[in-house]
Design an enzyme around this catalytic site. Structure first.
Site, short mmCIF file in Angstrom:
data_model
loop_
_atom_site.label_atom_id
_atom_site.label_comp_id
_atom_site.label_asym_id
_atom_site.label_seq_id
_atom_site.Cartn_x
_atom_site.Cartn_y
_atom_site.Cartn_z
N THR A 33 0.87 -1.14 0.03
CA THR A 33 -0.03 0.08 -0.28
C THR A 33 0.87 1.29 0.07
O THR A 33 2.07 1.13 0.71
CB THR A 33 -0.92 -0.07 1.25
OG1 THR A 33 -1.81 -1.02 1.24
CG2 THR A 33 -1.56 1.24 1.34
N THR A 36 4.27 4.46 -4.05
CA THR A 36 5.33 3.55 -4.70
C THR A 36 4.69 2.32 -4.90
O THR A 36 4.76 1.62 -6.22
CB THR A 36 6.45 3.49 -3.79
OG1 THR A 36 7.02 4.68 -3.41
CG2 THR A 36 7.53 2.71 -4.69
N GLU A 111 -0.20 -4.77 6.23
CA GLU A 111 1.32 -5.13 5.39
C GLU A 111 2.30 -5.95 6.14
O GLU A 111 2.96 -6.66 5.70
CB GLU A 111 1.97 -3.80 5.28
CG GLU A 111 1.37 -2.76 4.35
CD GLU A 111 1.77 -1.24 4.38
OE1 GLU A 111 1.69 -0.84 3.55
OE2 GLU A 111 2.27 -0.90 5.49
#
Length: 262
Positions: A33, A36, A111
């Site tokens: 997320t 980039t 993440e």
């Protein structure tokens, strides 16, 4: 076309494009997320359309899931995937030992779970994210809504005994309301300036009642793909100690990525 991109966008694009080349058909891939990581998802989508790449993605946020669907990547849940071949994600900072600060986009919990479920984690970043010592970027911690002020006070008390340069903290806001993560939690940003012992800080913060997870990623990242504004890319692997450099070529068709923003 490359002149239409700012140097930082060029750096983000080239590291994402290079990292997308690490993905092979049949892989189950964790999709990060952030700005980039969004370039990475677009690059993978281009490979799906143009090369027939067949992958299954596990997104780390609702934003990433929406983008993956938009570009044609099949997605499933982490529970359905069980184990991932590879996760590719951005970072807010990384040091020479590949320790990371992540969570600027508010998805640090997902993440970290996805990265920990992967055989390999690849970080994509522009050269400005490399630091000697972590801490200039605020360290996010995810906390439950119940007893929010109490948890915040306990975190502040904990920082007194930690090897950090600054000890300010702030509740992340979304307009006039506290920011809410995909899990319904909130984010407290720690403005530490310099973190002397990232490993100890990560362990200590997670012991504070009400703290779900922190944005320090220790011993998780295997490879960093680093992008530069002139199109240069470095691929650094911590396991074998290698650094490979190359220059990515911009094509006219690359302008399909120009609508992405930070």
């Amino acid at each position: 076309m490359s002149s239409e991109l700012s140097p930082i966008d060029k750096a983000k694009f080239v590291c994402a494009k290079r990292a997308a080349q690490l993905v092979e058909s049949g892989m189950r891939v964790g999709l990060g997320t952030g700005s980039t990581a969004a370039w990475l998802v677009r690059c993978l989508g281009q490979r799906v359309r143009n090369e027939g790449l067949q992958i299954t993605g596990v997104p780390t946020s609702t934003r990433t899931a929406e983008l993956a669907r938009e570009v044609g990547i099949d997605i499933i849940t982490l529970d359905a995937a069980k184990r991932l071949d590879l996760t590719i994600d951005g970072a807010d900072e990384f040091d020479g030992a590949f320790n990371l600060i992540k969570g600027g986009g508010g998805a640090l919990l997902h993440e970290k779970v996805v990265a920990a479920s992967s055989d390999r984690m690849v970080v994509i970043a522009d050269v400005g994210k490399e630091v000697e010592t972590l801490g200039a970027f605020p360290l996010p911690i995810e906390v439950i809504p119940f007893g929010l002020q109490t948890t915040h006070a306990l975190v502040d008390e904990t920082l007194v005994s930690m090897d950090v340069l600054g000890r300010d903290s702030s509740l992340r806001m979304d307009g006039d309301k506290p920011f809410v993560t995909d899990e319904g939690n909130h984010i407290i940003d720690l403005h530490l300036k310099r973190i002397g012992d990232a490993r100890q800080l990560a362990l200590t913060l997670n012991q504070v009642p009400g703290v779900v997870e922190n944005g320090l990623f220790i011993d998780i990242c295997d490879t960093v793909v680093l992008g530069f504004g002139d199109g240069k890319v470095e691929v650094r692997d911590i396991n074998d100690g290698t650094i490979a450099s190359e220059r990515m070529i911009f094509a006219e068709t690359d302008n399909l990525f120009s609508d992405l923003s930070d």
